[in-house]
Each structure stands twice: as structure tokens, then as C-alpha cells.
Design a protein around this motif. Sequence first.
Motif, PDB file in Angstrom:
ATOM      1  N   LEU A 188       0.633  -1.384  -0.003  1.00  0.00           N
ATOM      2  CA  LEU A 188      -0.142  -0.009  -0.113  1.00  0.00           C
ATOM      3  C   LEU A 188       0.960   1.290  -0.033  1.00  0.00           C
ATOM      4  N   GLU A 208       4.456   7.215 -11.295  1.00  0.00           N
ATOM      5  CA  GLU A 208       3.594   6.527 -12.028  1.00  0.00           C
ATOM      6  C   GLU A 208       2.173   6.857 -12.156  1.00  0.00           C
ATOM      7  N   GLU A 209       1.429   6.955 -13.086  1.00  0.00           N
ATOM      8  CA  GLU A 209       0.090   7.371 -12.973  1.00  0.00           C
ATOM      9  C   GLU A 209      -0.823   6.558 -12.036  1.00  0.00           C
ATOM     10  N   LYS A 210      -1.640   7.202 -11.420  1.00  0.00           N
ATOM     11  CA  LYS A 210      -2.620   6.501 -10.309  1.00  0.00           C
ATOM     12  C   LYS A 210      -3.704   6.371 -10.687  1.00  0.00           C
ATOM     13  N   PHE A 299       1.526  -2.709 -12.665  1.00  0.00           N
ATOM     14  CA  PHE A 299       2.684  -1.781 -12.145  1.00  0.00           C
ATOM     15  C   PHE A 299       3.844  -2.547 -11.389  1.00  0.00           C
ATOM     16  N   VAL A 331       1.572   0.385 -16.543  1.00  0.00           N
ATOM     17  CA  VAL A 331       1.129   1.974 -16.324  1.00  0.00           C
ATOM     18  C   VAL A 331       2.185   2.650 -16.843  1.00  0.00           C
ATOM     19  N   VAL A 361       1.503   7.904  -8.275  1.00  0.00           N
ATOM     20  CA  VAL A 361       2.119   7.350  -6.989  1.00  0.00           C
ATOM     21  C   VAL A 361       3.832   7.281  -7.444  1.00  0.00           C
ATOM     22  N   ARG A 374       1.765  -0.464   4.521  1.00  0.00           N
ATOM     23  CA  ARG A 374       1.552   0.829   3.914  1.00  0.00           C
ATOM     24  C   ARG A 374       3.328   1.394   3.859  1.00  0.00           C
ATOM     25  N   TRP A 378       6.461   4.052  -1.259  1.00  0.00           N
ATOM     26  CA  TRP A 378       5.247   4.254  -2.158  1.00  0.00           C
ATOM     27  C   TRP A 378       4.659   5.396  -1.755  1.00  0.00           C
TER      28      TRP A 378
HETATM   29  P1  AMP Z   1      -5.485   4.633  -2.037  1.00  0.00           P
HETATM   30  O1  AMP Z   1      -6.463   3.734  -2.262  1.00  0.00           O
HETATM   31  O2  AMP Z   1      -6.091   6.115  -2.358  1.00  0.00           O
HETATM   32  O3  AMP Z   1      -4.645   4.683  -0.770  1.00  0.00           O
HETATM   33  O4  AMP Z   1      -4.243   4.562  -3.157  1.00  0.00           O
HETATM   34  C1  AMP Z   1      -3.670   3.238  -3.235  1.00  0.00           C
HETATM   35  C2  AMP Z   1      -4.221   2.634  -4.447  1.00  0.00           C
HETATM   36  O5  AMP Z   1      -4.217   3.327  -5.685  1.00  0.00           O
HETATM   37  C3  AMP Z   1      -3.594   1.111  -4.803  1.00  0.00           C
HETATM   38  O6  AMP Z   1      -4.227   0.275  -3.777  1.00  0.00           O
HETATM   39  C4  AMP Z   1      -3.956   0.718  -6.105  1.00  0.00           C
HETATM   40  O7  AMP Z   1      -5.350   0.174  -6.105  1.00  0.00           O
HETATM   41  C5  AMP Z   1      -4.244   2.084  -6.813  1.00  0.00           C
HETATM   42  N1  AMP Z   1      -3.275   2.467  -7.638  1.00  0.00           N
HETATM   43  C6  AMP Z   1      -3.483   3.121  -8.853  1.00  0.00           C
HETATM   44  N2  AMP Z   1      -2.300   3.399  -9.542  1.00  0.00           N
HETATM   45  C7  AMP Z   1      -1.569   2.767  -9.025  1.00  0.00           C
HETATM   46  C8  AMP Z   1      -0.158   2.479  -9.159  1.00  0.00           C
HETATM   47  N3  AMP Z   1       0.619   3.123 -10.331  1.00  0.00           N
HETATM   48  N4  AMP Z   1       0.912   2.141  -8.198  1.00  0.00           N
HETATM   49  C9  AMP Z   1       0.240   1.685  -7.132  1.00  0.00           C
HETATM   50  N5  AMP Z   1      -1.054   1.778  -7.053  1.00  0.00           N
HETATM   51  C10 AMP Z   1      -1.986   2.447  -7.781  1.00  0.00           C
END
Ligand code: AMP
Length: 512
Positions: A188, A208-210, A299, A331, A361, A374, A378
Motif C-alpha cells: 500500500l 507512475e499514473e495513479k 505496475f 502503467v 504514485v 503501507r 510508495w
Molecule cells: P489509495 O486507495 O488512495 O490508498 O491509493 C492506493 C491505491 O491506488 C492502490 O491500492 C491501487 O489500487 C491504486 N493504484 C493506482 N495506480 C497505482 C500505481 N501506479 N501504483 C500503485 N497503486 C496504484
Amino acid sequence: MLLSRLAHVSQEVAATSARSRKIALLAELFRGADADDVPIVIPYLAGRLPQGRLGIGWKLLGRPVTPASEPSLTVRDVDARLTAVGAVTGTGSQAERGRLMGELMAAATGAEQAFLRGLLTGEVRQGALDAVAVEGLAEATGAPPADVRRAVMLAGSLRTVARALLAQGPAALDDFRLTVGRPVLPMLAHTAASVAEAVDKLGACAVEEKLDGIRVQLHRVGDDVRIYTRTLDDITDRLPELTAAALELKGDRFILDGEVIALDGDGRPRSFQEIAGRVGSRVDVATAAAAVPVSPVFFDALSVDGRDLLDLPFTERHAELARLVPEPMRVRRALVSGPDGGAAAEKFLADTLARGHEGVVVKALDAPYSAGRRGASWLKVKPVHTLDLVVLAAEWGHGRRTGKLSNLHLGARTADGSFAMLGKTFKGMTDAMLTWQTERLTELAVEENGYVVTVRPELVVEIAYDGLQKSTRYPAGVTLRFARVVRYREDKTPAEADTVETLLAAHPEVTR
Ligand code: AMP
């Protein structure tokens, strides 16, 4: 194991600040424990209940009960009794819970009673204990601490590993290896306030793109493909596109980590709700797939050709990913480093947002994959949206917030000069804010209906939120995701609050 022994060691561990002494105390305790005791002993030491919350508060614990003169309770006995208390429901349940608790307390010595009170009220919680317990377990069983830590990471549970270790010794750790076909908890991300901050912290990194979709862990063994969610549910049958994509790849034994998203005709991401709806629908998968086709974007690679990659630096894992997965299914990313890293990352974030994604990210290139953690390597960065909204009503809080007006009903201005409710929040408030808003809202109260106090719409509050989502419950047809209070804006009048119209215009991804 007797509860008295555990209570004694718990106190000794709390009383010493030396980590090595804590480890030695726990190792000695574990050596004398049965395998079936440890899944109870470990959470008790950390001040947690294996059952989670049982709702046994001071009311039930407050009455003094004459303590037993001799210790006789075992930890398993206590655990079974507490499970029984948690299972009592229905009319008269409070009295029955009180009776069972009275029996338990009467069987406990004074020291045990004190321990149980601390445990049940959460007062003896020791956050860092699990890490010390891992070391203690290693010392007690002769297993290398790093191997125990890794097994705990892969099992996603210290208690499971502890029981196996005590029952079978270090050989038990073989059962907790990374195995293709058996899901592990995903890594995480932490939050950073800006890309500059993230790049500053991590040094050479990948930006990386999120993507705002659903996390997936994809396992392939031969022609067998399995897809797991972030909570390890098997959703293979719901996403036939992913199985097809996995079977196209040139490898037949791997674990990939990624996100499933859906794109519209212009290649822009469809809303999170549409993807969640698609992934959630299990009845007529073919119809759902035709309406919202999804694609995976990977990714990370946890295992390739059956080789465990978890401990490798991200650079090497990514090289394996790139070998296996063609570019469109990976990604989009930028590698940044050095003094210009921050600026390059800002540019990448701006481009990503322009493509309709939610943020980035930022990942350290040298970090291993920390399953289920976590990790600080990252860092996610999302632009924070804020709105000035008007408080329309508030709900009386409970628990720690009893007597305080807590959950706020938030409204945006509408074209006709009234307010449309967008959602509620009780997040982000400091104690001082709670006290202040309770007084202020009481002055503005016009009606009290049960626990909801309607107020004159005069107070403006700045709210941060992560995005909008469609909602049939609220009049504007949308609600805020993760709304939280930033501060009160007494300098603003309700006429200066944000409007539904500007809000909708700012989120074309939801209204399209
Ligand atoms: P959050 O849910 O806001 O805590 O953000 C983390 C989540 O973003 C991860 O669990 C993934 O589902 C998502 N995510 C989208 N793009 C990425 C990426 N490039 N690397 C890692 N997680 C990603």
C-alpha cells in the motif's frame, strides 16, 4: 497458559524501555506457551482482543467485584468467556453481559482484573508490540527473525505464523513462501502532500499514473488464471477480459500487481463507480462486460517464471514486468532523479491529470515489495479539492463525542438561492473545533428531530474531498468522496459558498 503469567509479563514488558529485554521476556513467555495459546497471547500483549471490539465499556467493568485469592483462569478460558459475552444479543442482553462479565471478574485475581480492565477498555494498547513479538518468537523457536517477518508478511497474520511456529518449529515457515496461485496482501501507499515532497523523500524514483480503478493481483499457473482483490477475494469469474489478457502473455507462471480500469471511446478513464459496478456484478457477466469492458494495467511483478521477486529492488522487478507485459498493459511512468526531478515529476502529474487520472504514485527504485504494508517507499499524490460549503444541520455524536454536535450536513448553493445537500462528514475536526461548532450550531438551531439538529444555513466550512460520485440520495445527484473539514470560514457569508453548478463543472468525469 495462566492469565496471571501473561498479565505479569505484560506489565514487565511495559515497564522496560530496552527492546532487547522486551524480546527476551516475550521469548521466555512463548517458550512456555502452547501453540493454541499464542493466537490469544499475542493480541492480548498488544492490548487487542482477537474478537475485535466487544463493546464492553466502563459501564460493565465499573462495578467492583471481590477478586479471587488464587489465579486459576487460563488465557483460553478468558478468550472463550469473552467470545460468549460478545455473542449475547437481543432483549435483556445488557443484563446477561453484565452477569457473564461479573463471573469472569470474580474468577480473576486483583492483578488479573486490572489486566482485563486495561485490555477491554483499550488502555493497555501497545502499538509496537507485534514487531517485538516477531523477534521474541524467532528467539523462542530458533528461526531467523527475517524469515519470521517475511512469513508474517506473506500470511498477512502474525497469529497464524506464531501458532505454526510453536507447533512445528522453524520448518513451519516453508508453508508461508510466496506461491503462485496463493494471493498475498498487496503493498500500500502513504500520502505525500506534493510530488516535490515525494521526490525529495525518495530520491531516484519512478512517478507512475495513479489509476482510479480496482486493485487486482493476477496469478497464472499454466492455463489457470486467478484474479484477487486487495482483500484477497477471488473475482476471476467476473473479469473474463483479464484471464484472456493473462493467457496472451509469454510466460505461464507469474504473479502481477495492477489496477483494472475502463476507458471510454476517447481513451479517457470511466468513473470509479462504473468500474466498481462492473467488478461488483457477478450475475450476468457477459452483459456487464459488453456495457463496461475493462482492461488491466500492471505496475509490479511479484513472481515471474516461478521466481520470487519480492526482495528485489523495484528497478529489477519492473525489468521483469517489462519483459513479460507489453507496454500498453503497463502503467505509464517517468523515471526522475537529481535536481530537476521535482520539476519533471510535476510535469508528469499535470499530464496525468489532463488525461483524466486521479494523481500519481511515486515509488523508490531501490525498495523491495512490502506485501500488506503501507510502505514509505510508495507515496501517492492527489490534488486536494476543496469547497466552501454551508452547514445545513448536524447530528449529536456518540462515544467520545457524546454531547457534541458532530456529523455535519453539508450544502452547496443552488441557482435558486437555496442549498442542496451534498453529503455529511464528521472527519477532520479537532476537539476545539467540536466544542466551538457545538456552541455555534446550537445558537443557529431551528429544529431538533431525534439526533439531527437543523440550523440556519449561515456557517461556512471549508471541506477537502477526494472526488465526486453519483448518488441518488442527494438532490444534486452527486455526493463527495472522503469529505473532511479543513477549517471554518467565518470570513465568508453563505452567499459566497460554492455552487452546485461550479462543482459539477469541475468534475466532468462524473457528469459526462
Ligand atoms: P489509495 O486507495 O488512495 O490508498 O491509493 C492506493 C491505491 O491506488 C492502490 O491500492 C491501487 O489500487 C491504486 N493504484 C493506482 N495506480 C497505482 C500505481 N501506479 N501504483 C500503485 N497503486 C496504484
